[in-house]
Structures are given as structure tokens and as C-alpha cells.
Scaffold this motif. Sequence first.
Motif, PDB file in Angstrom:
ATOM      1  N   ILE A   1       0.841  -1.183   0.000  1.00 50.63           N
ATOM      2  CA  ILE A   1       0.000   0.000   0.000  1.00 50.63           C
ATOM      3  C   ILE A   1       0.884   1.244   0.000  1.00 50.63           C
ATOM      4  CG2 ILE A   1      -1.877  -1.147   1.232  1.00 50.63           C
ATOM      5  CD1 ILE A   1      -0.991   0.323   3.749  1.00 50.63           C
ATOM      6  N   GLY A   2       0.299   2.380  -0.179  1.00 55.84           N
ATOM      7  CA  GLY A   2       1.032   3.633  -0.167  1.00 55.84           C
ATOM      8  C   GLY A   2       0.069   4.789  -0.232  1.00 55.84           C
ATOM      9  N   GLY A   3       0.604   6.001  -0.297  1.00 54.26           N
ATOM     10  CA  GLY A   3      -0.214   7.181  -0.451  1.00 54.26           C
ATOM     11  C   GLY A   3      -1.230   7.367   0.652  1.00 54.26           C
ATOM     12  N   ALA A   4      -2.471   7.698   0.219  1.00 45.37           N
ATOM     13  CA  ALA A   4      -3.543   8.014   1.163  1.00 45.37           C
ATOM     14  C   ALA A   4      -3.907   6.806   2.030  1.00 45.37           C
ATOM     15  CB  ALA A   4      -4.771   8.516   0.407  1.00 45.37           C
ATOM     16  N   VAL A   5      -3.870   5.615   1.426  1.00 43.66           N
ATOM     17  CA  VAL A   5      -4.204   4.417   2.202  1.00 43.66           C
ATOM     18  C   VAL A   5      -3.208   4.213   3.333  1.00 43.66           C
ATOM     19  CG1 VAL A   5      -4.430   1.916   2.126  1.00 43.66           C
ATOM     20  CG2 VAL A   5      -5.381   3.313   0.278  1.00 43.66           C
ATOM     21  N   ALA A   6      -1.927   4.466   3.040  1.00 46.41           N
ATOM     22  CA  ALA A   6      -0.910   4.325   4.077  1.00 46.41           C
ATOM     23  C   ALA A   6      -1.176   5.290   5.226  1.00 46.41           C
ATOM     24  CB  ALA A   6       0.472   4.570   3.491  1.00 46.41           C
ATOM     25  N   GLU A   7      -1.612   6.483   4.881  1.00 40.96           N
ATOM     26  CA  GLU A   7      -1.903   7.462   5.925  1.00 40.96           C
ATOM     27  C   GLU A   7      -3.087   7.001   6.772  1.00 40.96           C
ATOM     28  OE1 GLU A   7      -2.663  12.273   6.438  1.00 40.96           O
ATOM     29  OE2 GLU A   7      -2.168  11.408   4.479  1.00 40.96           O
ATOM     30  N   ILE A   8      -4.077   6.423   6.129  1.00 37.40           N
ATOM     31  CA  ILE A   8      -5.243   5.921   6.863  1.00 37.40           C
ATOM     32  C   ILE A   8      -4.835   4.772   7.788  1.00 37.40           C
ATOM     33  CG2 ILE A   8      -7.455   4.728   6.618  1.00 37.40           C
ATOM     34  CD1 ILE A   8      -7.860   6.305   4.012  1.00 37.40           C
ATOM     35  N   VAL A   9      -3.967   3.884   7.273  1.00 37.46           N
ATOM     36  CA  VAL A   9      -3.481   2.789   8.112  1.00 37.46           C
ATOM     37  C   VAL A   9      -2.800   3.341   9.360  1.00 37.46           C
ATOM     38  CG1 VAL A   9      -1.802   0.917   8.266  1.00 37.46           C
ATOM     39  CG2 VAL A   9      -3.259   1.118   6.248  1.00 37.46           C
ATOM     40  N   GLY A  10      -1.957   4.349   9.162  1.00 30.91           N
ATOM     41  CA  GLY A  10      -1.282   4.959  10.297  1.00 30.91           C
ATOM     42  C   GLY A  10      -2.264   5.559  11.285  1.00 30.91           C
ATOM     43  N   GLN A  11      -3.290   6.232  10.781  1.00 29.12           N
ATOM     44  CA  GLN A  11      -4.290   6.838  11.656  1.00 29.12           C
ATOM     45  C   GLN A  11      -5.060   5.777  12.439  1.00 29.12           C
ATOM     46  OE1 GLN A  11      -6.624   9.178   8.947  1.00 29.12           O
ATOM     47  NE2 GLN A  11      -5.086  10.814   8.758  1.00 29.12           N
ATOM     48  N   LYS A  12      -5.380   4.671  11.768  1.00 23.44           N
ATOM     49  CA  LYS A  12      -6.107   3.606  12.465  1.00 23.44           C
ATOM     50  C   LYS A  12      -5.241   2.974  13.556  1.00 23.44           C
ATOM     51  CE  LYS A  12      -9.740   4.053   9.893  1.00 23.44           C
ATOM     52  NZ  LYS A  12     -10.936   4.728  10.446  1.00 23.44           N
ATOM     53  N   LEU A  13      -3.968   2.804  13.260  1.00 22.30           N
ATOM     54  CA  LEU A  13      -3.065   2.249  14.266  1.00 22.30           C
ATOM     55  C   LEU A  13      -2.936   3.198  15.454  1.00 22.30           C
ATOM     56  CD1 LEU A  13      -0.252   0.790  11.984  1.00 22.30           C
ATOM     57  CD2 LEU A  13      -1.700  -0.515  13.551  1.00 22.30           C
ATOM     58  N   ARG A  14      -2.840   4.489  15.174  1.00 21.08           N
ATOM     59  CA  ARG A  14      -2.736   5.457  16.269  1.00 21.08           C
ATOM     60  C   ARG A  14      -4.020   5.466  17.100  1.00 21.08           C
ATOM     61  NH1 ARG A  14       0.677   9.966  17.154  1.00 21.08           N
ATOM     62  NH2 ARG A  14      -0.267  11.535  18.554  1.00 21.08           N
ATOM     63  N   ALA A  15      -5.175   5.369  16.420  1.00 22.30           N
ATOM     64  CA  ALA A  15      -6.450   5.311  17.143  1.00 22.30           C
ATOM     65  C   ALA A  15      -6.515   4.071  18.034  1.00 22.30           C
ATOM     66  CB  ALA A  15      -7.612   5.328  16.153  1.00 22.30           C
ATOM     67  N   LEU A  16      -6.028   2.956  17.485  1.00 26.48           N
ATOM     68  CA  LEU A  16      -5.998   1.735  18.290  1.00 26.48           C
ATOM     69  C   LEU A  16      -5.044   1.887  19.468  1.00 26.48           C
ATOM     70  CD1 LEU A  16      -7.065  -1.156  18.484  1.00 26.48           C
ATOM     71  CD2 LEU A  16      -5.163  -1.895  17.051  1.00 26.48           C
ATOM     72  N   GLY A  17      -3.969   2.656  19.260  1.00 29.28           N
ATOM     73  CA  GLY A  17      -3.010   2.889  20.329  1.00 29.28           C
ATOM     74  C   GLY A  17      -3.589   3.680  21.482  1.00 29.28           C
ATOM     75  N   ALA A  18      -4.680   4.396  21.240  1.00 25.46           N
ATOM     76  CA  ALA A  18      -5.336   5.106  22.338  1.00 25.46           C
ATOM     77  C   ALA A  18      -6.044   4.140  23.271  1.00 25.46           C
ATOM     78  CB  ALA A  18      -6.337   6.124  21.776  1.00 25.46           C
ATOM     79  N   GLN A  19      -6.323   2.938  22.763  1.00 23.21           N
ATOM     80  CA  GLN A  19      -7.006   1.934  23.575  1.00 23.21           C
ATOM     81  C   GLN A  19      -6.047   0.893  24.138  1.00 23.21           C
ATOM     82  OE1 GLN A  19     -10.327   2.081  24.119  1.00 23.21           O
ATOM     83  NE2 GLN A  19     -10.545   3.912  22.840  1.00 23.21           N
ATOM     84  N   ARG A  20      -5.065   0.501  23.318  1.00 21.64           N
ATOM     85  CA  ARG A  20      -4.124  -0.540  23.707  1.00 21.64           C
ATOM     86  C   ARG A  20      -2.717  -0.112  23.316  1.00 21.64           C
ATOM     87  NH1 ARG A  20      -8.133  -4.551  24.247  1.00 21.64           N
ATOM     88  NH2 ARG A  20      -6.802  -5.669  25.694  1.00 21.64           N
TER      89      ARG A  20
ATOM     90  N   VAL B   1       5.989  -2.418  12.988  1.00 24.50           N
ATOM     91  CA  VAL B   1       7.166  -2.403  12.124  1.00 24.50           C
ATOM     92  C   VAL B   1       6.712  -1.901  10.755  1.00 24.50           C
ATOM     93  CG1 VAL B   1       8.944  -3.786  11.024  1.00 24.50           C
ATOM     94  CG2 VAL B   1       8.238  -4.294  13.370  1.00 24.50           C
ATOM     95  N   THR B   2       7.334  -0.829  10.254  1.00 19.47           N
ATOM     96  CA  THR B   2       6.837  -0.219   9.024  1.00 19.47           C
ATOM     97  C   THR B   2       7.989   0.302   8.163  1.00 19.47           C
ATOM     98  OG1 THR B   2       5.381   1.497   8.122  1.00 19.47           O
ATOM     99  CG2 THR B   2       6.566   2.035  10.145  1.00 19.47           C
ATOM    100  N   HIS B   3       7.710   0.426   6.846  1.00 12.34           N
ATOM    101  CA  HIS B   3       8.662   1.084   5.945  1.00 12.34           C
ATOM    102  C   HIS B   3       8.014   2.306   5.308  1.00 12.34           C
ATOM    103  CE1 HIS B   3       6.305  -1.458   3.188  1.00 12.34           C
ATOM    104  NE2 HIS B   3       6.585  -0.532   2.270  1.00 12.34           N
ATOM    105  N   LEU B   4       6.806   2.651   5.776  1.00 12.99           N
ATOM    106  CA  LEU B   4       6.090   3.780   5.203  1.00 12.99           C
ATOM    107  C   LEU B   4       6.150   4.988   6.131  1.00 12.99           C
ATOM    108  CD1 LEU B   4       2.886   2.116   3.719  1.00 12.99           C
ATOM    109  CD2 LEU B   4       4.953   2.838   2.518  1.00 12.99           C
ATOM    110  N   PRO B   5       6.564   6.138   5.611  1.00 14.60           N
ATOM    111  CA  PRO B   5       6.636   7.334   6.456  1.00 14.60           C
ATOM    112  C   PRO B   5       5.255   7.779   6.950  1.00 14.60           C
ATOM    113  CG  PRO B   5       7.002   7.898   4.150  1.00 14.60           C
ATOM    114  CD  PRO B   5       7.024   6.414   4.231  1.00 14.60           C
ATOM    115  N   GLN B   6       4.200   7.554   6.133  1.00 13.31           N
ATOM    116  CA  GLN B   6       2.861   7.954   6.556  1.00 13.31           C
ATOM    117  C   GLN B   6       2.430   7.211   7.818  1.00 13.31           C
ATOM    118  OE1 GLN B   6       3.782   6.930   3.561  1.00 13.31           O
ATOM    119  NE2 GLN B   6       2.772   8.073   1.900  1.00 13.31           N
TER     120      GLN B   6
END
Length: 555
Positions: free
Chosen positions: A465-484, A489-494
Motif C-alpha cells: 500500500i502507499g499514499g492516502a491508504v498508508a496514511e489511513i493505516v497509520g491513523q487507524k493504528l494510532r487510534a488503536l493505540g489510544a485503547q491498547r 514495524v513499518t517502511h512507510l513514512p505515513q
Amino acid sequence: MLTHLAIKDFAVVRAAELEFGEGMTVISGETGAGKSLLVDALGFLSGLRADSGVVRHGAERAELSAEFQPAAGSPALAWLADHELDDDGQCQLRRVIRADGGSRAWINGRSVTLSQLTDLAGRLVEIHGQHEHQALLARHSQLELLDAYAGNQAEARAVRDAARHWNALLGEREQLSGQGDVSDRINYLEHQLAELQREDLAPAALEALVAGHRRQAHAAGLIAACDAALVGLSGDDGPSFSRQLQHTRADLARQVEHEPRLRGVDSLLESATIQIEEALALLGQVRDDLDVDPGQFDELERRLARVHDLARKHRVPLDGLQEQHNRLATELESLRGAGERLLKLNDEIEAARGQWRAAAGALSRTRQRAAKALGDTTTALIAELGMGGGRFEVALEPHDGERPDPSGAERTEFLVSANAGQPPRPLRKVASGGELARISLAIEVAALGLDAVPTMVFDEVDTGIGGAVAEIVGQKLRALGAQRQVLCVTHLPQVAAQGHAHYRVSKAPVDGMTQSAVEKLGAKQREEELARMLGGVEVSKEAHAAAKRLLANAV
């Protein structure tokens, strides 16, 4: 949550220590730098089978350890307490893998089996991206997540209680039915009890019987001995011993005025006289009770022979006959009531079956509603994560079998169709690691981390994946991090920009041997790392500017 990870002589890592906090931690590095080794280390600490190939070349063994801080009341703390491995709320996993392929494991400094390590680790960390470490691939974990999503703890508890009651009744009926036709046993017990009940088996009665038999057996000798004693003491045919004592006392009394100590002698003789008179009285009673009665002796002989025969027959001592009688009587009463109990059990089992079905039906209704909602929410999320046309479903399959299941009337299977037009398949059969990781992420986000595992690790989550989808993945992971607690491990800056903390893995030759090193990045270093990830070999000003924007937009 995971607080500390230490690695020594593991693959190309000579030594590394990492501290972790709450939220989302990202790990980046150049291709081949060894960033996934941190995930692999957690995998071996979670019970992955030992592989001598992970020991650094030239070292004798690899050492891995992780420290966790379980929350109060967590399943991990309960497990530690149940296995007597608790240590004031602390939890340390340690594993040593030798170059010859052997390994050992410890929990809180105490040696444990690999199975125990795996069991506890499953309550502490969940690794997404490798099939063998994903709890979501196990059907029982899927059912637990669905129930947590449904919030049906009360209904699930009612089903477990009803199943436990029903199973207990079924077990009792099987035990009673397994006895088969007990009429022969009942007849046998009745005969045995009739024999025992013909005799007085009370311990006192048996003692009296033995004593009476012994007395009759030696009656003639007893009579002769008593008669001789009476003659010797009373003096019917000669001088009385008592009269001799009286004469002796009278003679000594005339000398008392000359020797006062004779009064003591007289006192002792007086006591002896009284004792002799009492002995004569008792001896007379014994003699009067003695009588040679052949008929009585024969009766006692027969009675004693019968009780001895009973003792031999039942293989108990004479004084154990009463207890044997009671034991047989109890068994007989139980067998006589078995038929009535079986009839009553059948009614109770039917009632228990109805209770379980009613409870299981209520639980099923909560699961059906939750399955539809979880499926729709996860389907929308996987579309956001770059799998447009994909579909996620929660299938509920009825249980087979007649016995009640404590988990309810159905099993759960998570089904996924990664692309439009494809039929949904079980999640555990999805081949792509990247797709599987993103689907797992979507499920976790949809369920808001409702499963009990506090630390989630995502590897290969951004593959393909890349681009906008990568950014969404990052946002979802951060949202999950608010709970747990989330490690990614990533190679995407987003994705990396969304982390609350950032580690970089790098490799370099040391003494002619490639080694990996891990460092935690500060704010400036994070910007540089994101710029490197964006710009490749040549890091331009534009890459730095883009890195700043990514960090500034992290939410």
C-alpha cells in the motif's frame, strides 16, 4: 503492557535494549537492517519453536527477555497467581536458545515449560502478520472477541451455568446406568445383611461373648481355685488367716507402750484385714456365679464360631463386623434408590435441557446482532485500508452433538473476501501476510481492542500500500493505540509519522561482521528518518518539508 525488551546475540543483533510506553510505537529501518527481528524476538518469547539459526554467528546462545506490567485484575495476573508465579504484579518472560537448538524458558525467574510460556504470552501480546502467532485465527478467540463486542457477559455466564448443571446431571445418569442390572447385587447384599443381622455385632456384645466363652471353658479350674482361696483365707477347715491377723494385732498392742512405732504396724495390719475381708466377699460372689453348664458352654461355642466365620467370610477382624454391616446396608440403600433416582434424573435432565436452550437462544440473539454490526463496520474499514471491494463476515455455525456446550449453541468463523466477486473464505486461510495484517487491524479497530490482549504487534501491515491508504493505516493504528499498546514495524513514512514513539534499526559492519543496532529517535531524528523514508538515497529539502508536515498532521 510491554515495558522492556532485551536482546543479546540474536541473529545479527549483538545486544539491544528497548523501553516501551503507552500508545503506538513504530520501528523503521532500511531493508535488511533487521527491524522485524524485534517482532521475531517477541515471537520466540511467545513460545515459537526454538531455531538454532537465530543464534548470532560465533555465539553460544541467544538470550531474550521481556518485561510486562499487567493491569490490575488482568487475565495475565490471574494466570500468574493460579500457577504460583506471581511477583508483586510484575511479569518477566525470559528465553535462552542455544546454538545446538535447545532452549529454556523462565517466568519471573522460575523455570517453566514452553507450553506455560506460550499460555501466558497469549494473555500479554498478540502478533499480527504471521499466521502462527495470531490469536484472531483461532476460532475460540474469534468467539471471545464477538462476545466482547456484543457485551453479552451476563448471557454467556447463564449459558455456562446451565451447561454445567446439565452436564452434571448427565454424568450422574451415566454413572447410575453404567451399573447395569443391579438386582443380583441387591439379592446378594440382602443375603449378606440377613446373616450379619442374626448376630449381635456391637463391640461390647462381642467382648462379652468372648469373655463368657472363656469363663465357661475354664469353669472347673476357676471353681477349684476359688474354693481353695476361700478355704485358705476363711479357715473353715483350719486356722483363719483373718483370725491370725487379729491375734497378731492383739499381741503387738500389748507392746505398744514400750515401742510406739508398733502403732504404725498395727495400722497397716488393720488395712490388710479390711482388704482381705473385701477380697473374701468378692471371691464369694465370683464363686457363686461360677457353674459348670455344658449346655451354656455349647451355646457360647456355637455363637462364637458363627461370628468368627462371618469375620473370615467378610475378611475383617471380629471388631470390624459392625462397620462391614453398616457399609453393606448403605450400598443396599443406594442401589434400591437407583431406579427411583434414574426416573427423577430423566425429568431433571429434560428441565436442564430446556434451561440451557433458553439461555443459549438468548446468547445467540446477541451474537447475531453483534456479528452483523461487526461485519459491516470491519468491511467499511478494510475498504479504507486499500482493499476496496473486500468483504468481512462473521459466520455463526450451529454446534453438532447432544451434550450442552458451555460456549453456546454455535461456533464462530471469521470470513473474508479480499476482492470483489470472490467468495468469502475463513480468515485463517488468507494467504497474504499484508492482507491478513490489514484485515486484523480493521477487526481490532472495529472492536476497539475488546479482546483481552493488552499489547498488539503489527508486522507487514503496510505491505503493498502507499499514499492516502498508508496514511489511513497509520491513523487507524494510532487510534488503536489510544485503547491498547501498539507496536508497528513499518517502511512507510505515513505510518511511522503517526507513532507516539519511534525506534530505528540500522546495520553496520563491526570487526568484519554485520551487526544491527537499535536507537530511540528524538524529534529531530524522527524528521530525518521520515525524510530518508520519503526521499530514498538522496534526501532533499522537499523530503524534509514533507516529513515535517507528516509529523505536524499526526493525530
